[in-house]
Design an enzyme around this catalytic site. Structure first.
Site, mmCIF file in Angstrom:
data_model
loop_
_atom_site.group_PDB
_atom_site.id
_atom_site.type_symbol
_atom_site.label_atom_id
_atom_site.label_comp_id
_atom_site.label_asym_id
_atom_site.label_seq_id
_atom_site.Cartn_x
_atom_site.Cartn_y
_atom_site.Cartn_z
ATOM 1 N N CYS A 1 0.962 -1.291 0.175
ATOM 2 C CA CYS A 1 0.079 0.015 0.002
ATOM 3 C C CYS A 1 1.000 1.111 0.050
ATOM 4 O O CYS A 1 0.163 2.421 0.062
ATOM 5 C CB CYS A 1 -0.926 -0.111 1.271
ATOM 6 S SG CYS A 1 -1.970 -1.222 1.111
ATOM 7 N N HIS B 1 -2.492 7.809 6.258
ATOM 8 C CA HIS B 1 -2.797 6.562 5.622
ATOM 9 C C HIS B 1 -4.219 5.879 6.089
ATOM 10 O O HIS B 1 -4.755 5.299 5.204
ATOM 11 C CB HIS B 1 -1.751 5.724 5.735
ATOM 12 C CG HIS B 1 -2.066 4.460 5.347
ATOM 13 N ND1 HIS B 1 -1.870 4.255 3.764
ATOM 14 C CD2 HIS B 1 -2.090 3.139 5.608
ATOM 15 C CE1 HIS B 1 -2.108 3.046 3.423
ATOM 16 N NE2 HIS B 1 -2.107 2.177 4.454
ATOM 17 N N GLU C 1 -0.673 4.980 13.543
ATOM 18 C CA GLU C 1 -0.387 6.252 12.886
ATOM 19 C C GLU C 1 -0.716 7.519 13.786
ATOM 20 O O GLU C 1 0.312 8.323 13.461
ATOM 21 C CB GLU C 1 -1.397 6.287 11.478
ATOM 22 C CG GLU C 1 -0.917 7.567 10.731
ATOM 23 C CD GLU C 1 -1.593 7.770 9.256
ATOM 24 O OE1 GLU C 1 -2.623 6.632 9.159
ATOM 25 O OE2 GLU C 1 -1.039 8.468 8.516
ATOM 26 N N LYS D 1 -9.908 8.291 3.040
ATOM 27 C CA LYS D 1 -10.363 6.950 2.597
ATOM 28 C C LYS D 1 -11.767 6.566 3.058
ATOM 29 O O LYS D 1 -12.478 5.628 2.519
ATOM 30 C CB LYS D 1 -9.315 5.788 3.133
ATOM 31 C CG LYS D 1 -8.192 5.818 2.544
ATOM 32 C CD LYS D 1 -7.098 4.617 2.995
ATOM 33 C CE LYS D 1 -5.708 4.725 2.350
ATOM 34 N NZ LYS D 1 -4.667 5.671 2.587
ATOM 35 N N HIS E 1 -10.024 2.336 0.240
ATOM 36 C CA HIS E 1 -8.561 2.115 0.225
ATOM 37 C C HIS E 1 -8.320 1.720 -0.925
ATOM 38 O O HIS E 1 -8.524 0.558 -1.215
ATOM 39 C CB HIS E 1 -8.025 1.214 1.565
ATOM 40 C CG HIS E 1 -6.557 1.191 1.703
ATOM 41 N ND1 HIS E 1 -5.656 1.833 0.926
ATOM 42 C CD2 HIS E 1 -6.076 0.170 2.039
ATOM 43 C CE1 HIS E 1 -4.590 1.231 1.266
ATOM 44 N NE2 HIS E 1 -4.626 0.430 1.955
ATOM 45 N N PHE F 1 2.216 -3.310 3.835
ATOM 46 C CA PHE F 1 2.392 -4.708 4.445
ATOM 47 C C PHE F 1 3.868 -4.613 4.840
ATOM 48 O O PHE F 1 4.752 -4.168 4.067
ATOM 49 C CB PHE F 1 1.988 -5.881 3.712
ATOM 50 C CG PHE F 1 0.656 -6.037 3.737
ATOM 51 C CD1 PHE F 1 -0.309 -5.811 4.983
ATOM 52 C CD2 PHE F 1 -0.072 -6.817 2.862
ATOM 53 C CE1 PHE F 1 -1.655 -5.994 5.033
ATOM 54 C CE2 PHE F 1 -1.283 -7.097 2.917
ATOM 55 C CZ PHE F 1 -2.203 -6.778 3.977
#
Lengths: 420, 301
Positions: A173, A311, A322, A341, A346, A405
């Site tokens: 991502c 994110h 985050e 998002k 996403h 990831f």
């Protein structure tokens, strides 16, 4: 050192396929998410997706695909495309027109192409299915170049006659944020004058549903309330697809040809958590490192950052991690933070470029996108100033965060053009 | 055909004309070989790129799939795969190369399906046709007829006895010079090369002339005296072709008897390997000393 500006955007997203529509959706927090019929048919708990309007892919055969007339391509071009690369083709066309690029500039050896896409799991599946059921020699001859992750640079490079650097990025991502960072480095080091940074993703069962079993997807069916990053009731993300293109250009090059400038891409930073294949480091130390590096790279004090496009996908662990990262860098008085998002979904490999483009729009149009669907802010997120209601602020410096990831983190710093 | 096979066939041809499907059903049900051209036409029409303006139904059998119909090599693969499925057959890689024209494709499929040895295209040349094609001209033309099969050629030359060189070679005992036997073999190779090398029209960098130069002979041996009235058979087989060099294995026979052999007969084409002054004077057709050494630019790769 050479400086890098964003001189053009192209957007095929769940919240709009034109810049004006996207700005309107961001300003009004209009969601692009809706119940996805393909999920209903698939007998699964997941209901919603950030669908890409005006594009339909009823079968794996491109002859059956429906997409806007202005982007029509002949069969010898279509046969190697997947949904993600078709979205990206459309977004590239927009970006080239938006930046006012001539054919000579697009095809100059000084113009590069940095792409990011997960490929097309769907077409890969179709191709393997053919191989196993009908025989190896019956495989679709275009089955590799229409589906592998590199298919995006392969196809766009050929479609647009790119002659400079062309690379595909694969860091989950944060892929397209890495593509942007690489583009910045290429221009700063005088290897290219202009680079297209492209993120794109399919939007179908194969690109989204594999996240269901790891419990990363929201299972709610009301797009006006879910997904809800930073909210106490958040239960996962909603998938989306589409494409976003940023035209990154050496600032003097852009100035000399009178190009429009959205923002300066002032710096970027990256890091790896080194913690877990799936989950982010709960302390957010890795992402904090990327943000700090990005600010240092841009030569600015963290205190001057006005806005962070987080994110935050809406997963319980990710959003908190985050927020901790942001708090570590900015202390108690953080910049305004939102997750777009909540209304887009996403976009995985697409996310970094799409949200960097949103930051460009926010800087140029002088608004801060709100973080939609927050009715009860998670106390664990509270130290961060989440924008739950519209604010009357014209941001000057914005950050776009991406986390993938394996704890792959990228932070991009964008600054409003100096002359306005 | 079973129901399943029929539905697969329909699926395969759903984007081709109805006539294509009808012909395919005729073929699969009755083995009707006459349906093949209709199927090939329908499949080619479906895959024809938008950039090609040719009407394939009006194109002659010698229309080339790539140069004339505008297909590219990927599209040819699609065509072949579709035909394999529709006709229920497999076309091995090594047979794909020879399918350059629509006529060849049709003939190949027909031969293949009817179980015949697939006939390679055979072309015959008489002296008039050779004069039109070769840069060498009378009285320095030592080729009367030729048959080209694939990339191999067999030519003939009958020593007339009035060739001017025979006056001095030798005054009382005319013998056709060994150097000219190799020249005749070289002319046969030259014709084979001009007729089979990649079409210069499809390569913008290719020279637009017919110039071919003798570049070398390796392993040349001469076994018999050739006299007026002898009919020579000139056999050349292509060993290697990569611009600027073509290498042939050559053999000259008279009836059952071997007159001469060459392990490697090398021709240079495209870019002249000779100094421009010499090339301009046509010195290129002179035979270099037998067994000249020549650095083969393709040998190292």
């Amino acid at each position: 050192m050479k400086r890098v500006v964003v001189s053009g955007l192209g957007l095929i997203t769940s919240i709009g396929n034109r810049r004006e529509t996207v700005v309107e959706s961001l300003r009004t927090a209009r969601t692009g998410i809706e119940p996805f019929p393909a999920f209903a048919a698939a007998d699964c708990p997941v209901k919603l997706a950030g669908t890409v309007k005006e594009f339909e892919f009823p079968t794996a055969e491109f002859e059956d695909w429906i997409y806007p007339a202005e982007y029509q391509l002949p069969r010898e071009r279509m046969r190697t495309l997947a949904p993600n690369s078709l979205y990206a083709y459309a977004a590239m066309r927009q970006a080239i027109a938006d930046a006012g690029l001539t054919d000579d500039l697009v095809t100059s050896p000084r113009t590069g192409l940095m792409t990011a896409s997960g490929g097309s799991m769907w077409l890969a599946y179709e191709n393997y299915h053919t191989m196993l059921t009908r025989g190896v020699m019956r495989c679709q001859p275009m089955g590799i170049i229409n589906s592998i992750p590199g298919s995006l640079y392969i196809n766009l490079g050929t479609l647009f006659g790119i002659k400079g650097s062309a690379v595909g990025f694969s860091s989950a991502c944060s892929s397209s944020a890495h593509a942007i960072g690489a583009a910045v480095d290429l221009i700063r080091s005088d290897r290219q004058d202009l680079v297209f940074a492209v993120g794109a993703e399919d939007c179908n069962l194969f690109s989204i549903l594999p996240f269901a079993a790891i419990r990363a997807l929201s299972v709610h069916d009301d797009p006006e309330r879910y997904p809800c990053p930073f909210d106490r009731k958040r239960d996962g993300f909603v998938g989306t697809g589409g494409a976003a293109v940023l035209v990154l250009e050496e600032s003097e090059h852009a100035r000399q040809r009178g190009a429009p400038v959205y923002a300066e891409l002032a710096g970027w930073g990256q890091s790896c958590d080194g913690y877990n294949v799936l989950a982010p480091d709960p302390d957010g130390a890795g992402l904090a490192r990327a943000i700090t590096r990005a600010c240092a790279d841009a030569g600015l004090e963290p205190g001057t950052v006005d806005y962070i496009n987080a994110h935050a996908t809406g997963t319980p662990g990710g959003d908190v991690s985050e927020c901790r990262a942001i708090q570590q860098v900015f202390g108690d008085h953080t910049p305004l933070v939102s997750s777009t998002k909540a209304i887009t979904g996403h976009g995985l490999s697409l996310a970094g470029s799409m949200e960097a483009a949103f930051c460009c729009l926010a800087l140029r149009e002088r608004f801060v996108p709100v973080s939609a669907h927050v009715t009860e802010l998670d106390p664990a997120c509270q130290p961060v100033r989440v924008v739950t209601e519209p604010v009357d602020t014209a941001p000057r410096v914005a950050i776009s965060n991406s986390a993938g990831f394996g704890g792959s983190n990228v932070s991009l710093v964008l600054r409003a053009p100096a002359d306005d | 055909m079973t129901e399943k096979e029929l539905s697969q066939l329909k699926e395969e041809l759903k984007r081709c004309s109805p006539a294509t499907l009808a012909a395919a059903i005729r073929f699969r049900d009755q083995g009707d070989l006459e349906s093949i051209p209709t199927i090939v036409l329908g499949v080619l029409e479906h895959y024809q790129p938008s950039t090609s303006n040719v009407r394939i139904s009006d194109a002659p059998p010698e229309a080339r799939l790539i140069e004339d119909l505008g297909l590219d090599s990927l599209t040819l693969l699609e065509v072949v795969m579709t035909l394999e499925q529709v006709l229920n057959m497999t076309i091995p890689n090594e047979e794909l190369r020879d399918l350059g024209t629509m006529g060849r494709l049709n003939q190949f499929l027909r031969d293949k399906i009817s179980g015949q040895e697939t006939s390679s295209e055979v072309r015959h040349y008489d002296r008039d046709r050779i004069i039109l094609r070769l840069p060498q001209q009378p009285p320095f033309l030592f080729l009367d007829s030729a048959t080209l099969e694939g990339t191999n050629l067999t030519g003939t030359y009958t020593v007339r006895g009035d060739e001017s060189c025979l006056e001095g070679h030798f005054p009382d005992y005319p013998v056709f010079p060994a150097a000219l036997v190799f020249e005749a073999l070289g002319q046969a190779a030259c014709l084979a090369l001009l007729e089979t090398r990649p079409d210069p029209a499809s390569d913008p960098d290719a020279p637009d002339d017919n110039r071919v130069f003798f570049a070398g002979l390796d392993g040349a041996r001469f076994h018999a005296v050739v006299r007026p009235g002898d009919c020579l058979q000139l056999h050349v087989e292509l060993e290697k072709l990569r611009e600027p060099l073509a290498i042939y294995r050559g053999r000259v026979t008279r009836g059952e008897q071997t007159v001469a052999q060459v392990r490697r007969l090398m021709l240079a084409f495209g870019v002249s390997p000779l100094p421009p002054a010499e090339a301009d004077q046509g010195a290129a057709h002179e035979i270099p000393p037998v067994s000249v050494s020549y650095t083969d630019p393709t040998a190292s790769s």
